[in-house]
Scaffold this motif. Structure first.
Motif, PDB file in Angstrom:
ATOM      1  N   LEU A 151       1.002  -1.075  -0.413  1.00  0.00           N
ATOM      2  CA  LEU A 151      -0.104   0.274   0.097  1.00  0.00           C
ATOM      3  C   LEU A 151       1.303   1.687  -0.275  1.00  0.00           C
ATOM      4  O   LEU A 151       0.475   2.198   0.155  1.00  0.00           O
ATOM      5  N   TRP A 153       2.698   4.287  -2.052  1.00  0.00           N
ATOM      6  CA  TRP A 153       2.519   5.188  -2.941  1.00  0.00           C
ATOM      7  C   TRP A 153       3.499   5.654  -3.290  1.00  0.00           C
ATOM      8  O   TRP A 153       5.113   5.961  -2.002  1.00  0.00           O
ATOM      9  N   PHE A 156       4.954  12.188  -3.747  1.00  0.00           N
ATOM     10  CA  PHE A 156       4.698  12.863  -5.009  1.00  0.00           C
ATOM     11  C   PHE A 156       5.394  14.630  -5.176  1.00  0.00           C
ATOM     12  O   PHE A 156       4.865  15.366  -5.752  1.00  0.00           O
TER      13      PHE A 156
ATOM     14  N   THR B  73      -2.974  12.495  -6.294  1.00  0.00           N
ATOM     15  CA  THR B  73      -1.617  12.598  -4.876  1.00  0.00           C
ATOM     16  C   THR B  73      -2.880  12.786  -3.402  1.00  0.00           C
ATOM     17  O   THR B  73      -1.949  12.585  -3.164  1.00  0.00           O
ATOM     18  N   THR B  76      -3.802   9.525  -2.010  1.00  0.00           N
ATOM     19  CA  THR B  76      -3.054   8.016  -1.417  1.00  0.00           C
ATOM     20  C   THR B  76      -1.903   9.288  -0.348  1.00  0.00           C
ATOM     21  O   THR B  76      -1.195   8.438   0.729  1.00  0.00           O
ATOM     22  N   VAL B  77      -1.717  10.676  -0.034  1.00  0.00           N
ATOM     23  CA  VAL B  77      -0.840  11.083   1.259  1.00  0.00           C
ATOM     24  C   VAL B  77      -1.831  10.726   2.410  1.00  0.00           C
ATOM     25  O   VAL B  77      -0.635  10.846   3.007  1.00  0.00           O
ATOM     26  N   HIS B  79      -3.995   8.145   2.593  1.00  0.00           N
ATOM     27  CA  HIS B  79      -3.989   6.723   3.157  1.00  0.00           C
ATOM     28  C   HIS B  79      -2.838   6.060   3.835  1.00  0.00           C
ATOM     29  O   HIS B  79      -2.921   5.414   4.350  1.00  0.00           O
ATOM     30  N   TRP B  80      -1.388   6.815   3.930  1.00  0.00           N
ATOM     31  CA  TRP B  80      -0.303   5.642   4.227  1.00  0.00           C
ATOM     32  C   TRP B  80       0.180   8.190   4.288  1.00  0.00           C
ATOM     33  O   TRP B  80       1.596   7.954   4.054  1.00  0.00           O
ATOM     34  N   MET B  82       3.021  10.500   5.691  1.00  0.00           N
ATOM     35  CA  MET B  82       4.049   9.490   6.009  1.00  0.00           C
ATOM     36  C   MET B  82       4.770  11.194   5.507  1.00  0.00           C
ATOM     37  O   MET B  82       4.864  11.933   4.271  1.00  0.00           O
TER      38      MET B  82
END
Lengths: 446, 146
Positions: A151, A153, A156, B73, B76-77, B79-80, B82
């Motif tokens: 999971l 990514w 970005f 973007t 996804t950030v 979702h995890w 970090m």
């Protein structure tokens, strides 16, 4: 066969128009006839260069990144230089095909097909270099965001990921633009071919007939693609420049980088168009279609972008010395007196001094001279990227961390291979697809 | 029954086209084939038929690219989560670059799709049996059988 001079400025009679249109078809399609021995020699040399590149890369994959000259502190060397160089070459293809289209510059129709082809092949070449630079190339797909087991990514916020998006978008959009612009011409090629070749061109032309319904939507599509490609081209090289400018390395960390890189890209791309089209015009006897006037206009773009690039070089120095930042100052002094100073002088001569001669009307209209200048510009622009990348890394903050970098034989081999790869694609293009946009030339006389 | 007129002269063709369209023939029954892009012919037609709807494809594609880029973007950030480089999780300036590129990509792909759907290419019948008129201007009118 004797050809009359055709003056497109004067209104033509119907007969003259038809003769002219047939002549264009014949001339452009004539280039697609059976290749001459010279062509095979050219293709052979290109393929040999590809082979050298392939052997070098295989060697690097087998042994490891140690065979390349990059090491601490210069971790980015010739591979990244080549990447930026080839992305830059790609840019003037879009300038000529999209931006000049929006500005209704007529001379564009002589160069746009070869420039678009050049764009696609140059991005194809550029795209290899991040992979070569990766080392463990089999993990290249980690660069793309995809749902994976852990999971995770991609980050970005990293300019390197912006690059992945920018370059892959650029490749896709420029390939679409190249192909779409060719559909009506492929239908013309289809008409002249027989047998199996006719089948292939029928499929490639998507069964194009030229009905109103097809043209109406086609023109809209072409316009929107041009409108989308214009901001894209500016964004792509800006993003490439941010790979450097987002870091804190003196010599990289400047706000001028984006416009500076975009101008440089268009400059080097224009030079490459001249380098490619001059021999092509001679070989395929296209002197009637691509005139000295057309080259003159292209040379003016070359001159103009050269002035921007020269201005950017000066601004870089001004900013460095007015910044009051010792690291910045030191870096720019190093560029003119350090180990790589001859590369800097070479770059300055090729990109700033030599193009100034194009102010002369006579020299600008001398095709052989223009060809020589264009080759010098290509060399100069390659060294510009080398200078920015290598010199900044070799000489950053701490004198104990300074270093020196020279490319290894493997890096030379791969660079040579990239040129071979690019020219192979271009030579195949020149014999299989119409090298000039026939329908657009016809439109001019209508 | 299909009536067909062929012209070498563009002006004659345009005159005939205007005449036919003005005479009240349904515009969808009139087909023109011409060898190069021609804005004048398009203008004449567009008095009778609607303008190309391709722009809506471009617009929708572009918008979905923008939304998709920010969604990809930001989601996804989150979702995890970090933190890297001490930057905020949702770093809009960095994400603009991704969203911008995706706007262009989706806009171009959607425009191409629009062209394929609206122009009805690839035209399989014409791939197998190509119709070529060279440099002629052709006017085809489908008339109903009496």
């Amino acid at each position: 066969m004797k050809h009359k001079e055709v003056d497109t400025a004067k209104p033509m009679t119907v007969r003259e128009k038809i003769d002219y249109q047939n002549e264009i078809e014949e001339r452009v399609l004539g280039a697609m006839r059976k290749p001459t021995p010279l062509y095979w020699v050219g293709l052979g040399i290109s393929l040999l260069m590809v082979l050298i590149g392939a052997i070098s890369w295989t060697h690097q994959i087998r042994i490891g990144m140690g065979v390349a000259g990059i090491n601490n502190p210069v971790g980015w060397g010739v591979y990244i230089t080549d990447f930026v160089f080839w992305v830059g070459i790609a840019h003037s293809g879009t300038l000529i095909s999209a931006i000049l289209f929006l500005f209704r510059a007529k001379f564009r129709s002589r160069f746009n097909r070869s420039a678009e082809a050049m764009t696609v092949f140059a991005v194809l070449t550029a795209g290899l270099f991040p992979l070569i630079h990766l080392g463990r190339v089999w993990f290249a797909y980690w660069l793309f965001p995809y749902p994976n087991q852990r999971l995770l990514w991609v980050n970005f916020r990293s300019p390197l990921i912006w690059d992945v998006f920018a370059v892959s978008t650029y490749l896709t959009v420029s390939a679409i633009f190249f192909y779409v612009g060719m559909i009506p011409d492929l239908a013309i090629v289809r008409r002249f071919k027989k047998g199996f070749a006719k089948r292939i061109y029928s499929v490639l032309s998507l069964g194009w007939t030229g009905t109103f319904k097809e043209w109406q939507h086609y023109n809209q599509l072409y316009k929107y693609l041009a409108a989308l490609a214009t901001p894209l081209v500016i964004s792509v090289h800006s993003v490439v420049s941010w790979d450097f400018a987002m870091s804190v390395i003196p010599g990289w960390h400047t706000t001028i980088f984006a416009p500076y890189f975009v101008a440089g890209a268009i400059f080097s791309g224009c030079a490459m168009v001249i380098t490619l089209v001059v021999p092509m015009r001679k070989m395929f006897k296209l002197e009637k279609i691509i005139t000295v006037d057309d080259f003159d206009k292209l040379a003016q773009i070359l001159l103009f972008t050269s002035l921007i690039v020269g201005y950017a070089y000066i601004v870089e120095y001004t900013i460095a010395f007015w910044s009051g930042n010792v690291f910045e100052e030191s870096q720019f002094i190093y560029r003119v007196v350090g180990e790589y100073k001859w590369f800097y002088y070479l770059m300055f001569f090729c990109n700033v001094i030599l193009p100034l001669t194009l102010f002369s009307n006579r020299l600008r209209r001398n095709i052989s001279y223009l060809f020589i200048v264009s080759i010098f510009v290509n060399i100069g622009m390659w060294f510009e990227r080398f200078n920015i990348i290598v010199m900044s890394l070799a000489h950053d903050f701490d004198p104990y961390a300074w270093g020196f970098y020279m490319p290894s034989l493997v890096e030379f081999g791969i660079t040579l291979g990239s040129f071979g790869w690019f020219f192979t694609w271009f030579l195949i293009f020149a014999k299989t697809l119409p090298i000039i946009s026939i329908t657009e030339l016809k439109e001019e006389v209508a | 029954m299909k009536e067909e007129f062929r012209f070498e002269d563009r002006e004659e063709f345009i005159k005939k086209l205007e005449e036919v369209l003005a005479s009240g023939v349904a515009p969808e029954k009139v087909n023109a084939v011409y060898p190069h892009p021609d804005h004048h012919i398009e203008e004449i037609f567009e008095k009778y038929v609607p303008k190309s709807k391709l722009k809506f494809f471009t617009l929708l594609g572009g918008l979905s690219g923008t939304i998709g880029g920010f969604a990809l973007t930001i989601l996804t950030v989150l979702h995890w989560p970090m933190i890297t480089g001490g930057k905020p999780l949702i770093s809009i300036p960095a994400f603009i670059v991704i969203a911008f590129e995706m706007t262009i990509l989706f806009g171009a792909l959607a425009s191409l799709t629009g062209f394929v759907l609206l122009s009805r290419v690839p035209n399989f019948k014409r791939i197998l049996y190509p119709e070529d008129y060279g440099n002629e201007f052709v006017l085809q009118i489908e008339r109903e059988d009496p």
